[in-house]
Design an enzyme around this catalytic site. Structure first.
Site: not given
Ligand code: GAR
Length: 202
Positions: A107, A93, A14, A109, A90, A12, A65
């Site tokens: 989102n 959606i 981000n 990525h 993960m 989390g 779902k």
């Molecule tokens: C981040 O690097 C995000 O870009 C990636 O997971 C990580 C989550 O980090 N997301 C994906 O790969 C989605 N396809 P966080 O939980 O510290 O934000």
């Protein structure tokens, strides 16, 4: 004032970057609610310390779902959510939630889309041998990482980069561009023409 809620599955960071940008006033909005499909995640500790309500919604407790997402939707609505930020969420959606919040789910990525969608994007970039990598903030549509691109940020890939070192470099950029994209949304500056997005200048 718009309300921002979060879908997470783990660390989390981000979510933390956006939520703190709201607390500091960089983004003019309110924090709504944090929902995770995994119990006891680090994001819950952050939510607790920031005074943001959080919920574990167990996908296994629902027979479909759609039922699972209907529960998520009801929590989001009960907290008057305007924008959902998927932040390391993960799960795919599905159409149900997308239709309920069309162009109101973002989102992040860890790749320069459309390159390297899906899982392990940073490893895909290293294995391919690209010289530039980065991250993308996009709206969520029915495809996997295919929605309209809002912001991107690039980093150089060095010869000695590993999946871990590249992930760390990209993450630093994620923490800048994701709050910025949310700020633009909250200031009604995101203009969508079909799948192309422009940011209105102030
Ligand atoms: C981040 O690097 C995000 O870009 C990636 O997971 C990580 C989550 O980090 N997301 C994906 O790969 C989605 N396809 P966080 O939980 O510290 O934000």
């Amino acid at each position: 004032m718009k309300k921002i809620s979060y879908l997470v599955s783990g660390r989390g960071s981000n979510f933390k970057a956006i939520a703190e940008s709201i607390k500091s006033g960089f983004i003019s909005a309110e924090n709504g609610v944090v929902i995770s499909n995994v119990d006891g995640v680090k994001a819950f500790d952050t939510a607790r310390s920031l005074g943001i309500p959080y919920f574990f919604v167990n996908p296994k407790s629902y027979s479909s779902k759609e039922e699972y997402e209907a529960e998520i939707c009801s929590i989001l609505r009960s907290h008057s959510t305007d924008l959902i930020c998927a932040a390391g969420y993960m799960r795919i959606i599905s159409t149900y939630l997308i239709n309920e919040f069309r162009n109101r789910i973002m989102n992040i990525h860890p790749a320069l889309l459309p390159s390297f969608p899906g899982l392990h994007a940073q490893k895909q970039a290293i294995d391919y041998g690209v010289k530039i990598a980065g991250c993308t903030v996009h709206f969520v549509d029915e495809g996997t990482d295919t929605g309209p691109v809002i912001l991107q940020s690039a980093v150089d890939v060095s010869d000695d980069d590993t999946e871990e070192s590249l992930s760390a470099k990209i993450l630093r950029e994620e923490h800048k561009v994701y709050p910025l994209a949310v700020k633009y949304f909250c200031e009604d500056r995101i203009i969508i023409h079909d799948r192309k997005i422009s940011i209105r200048q102030n």
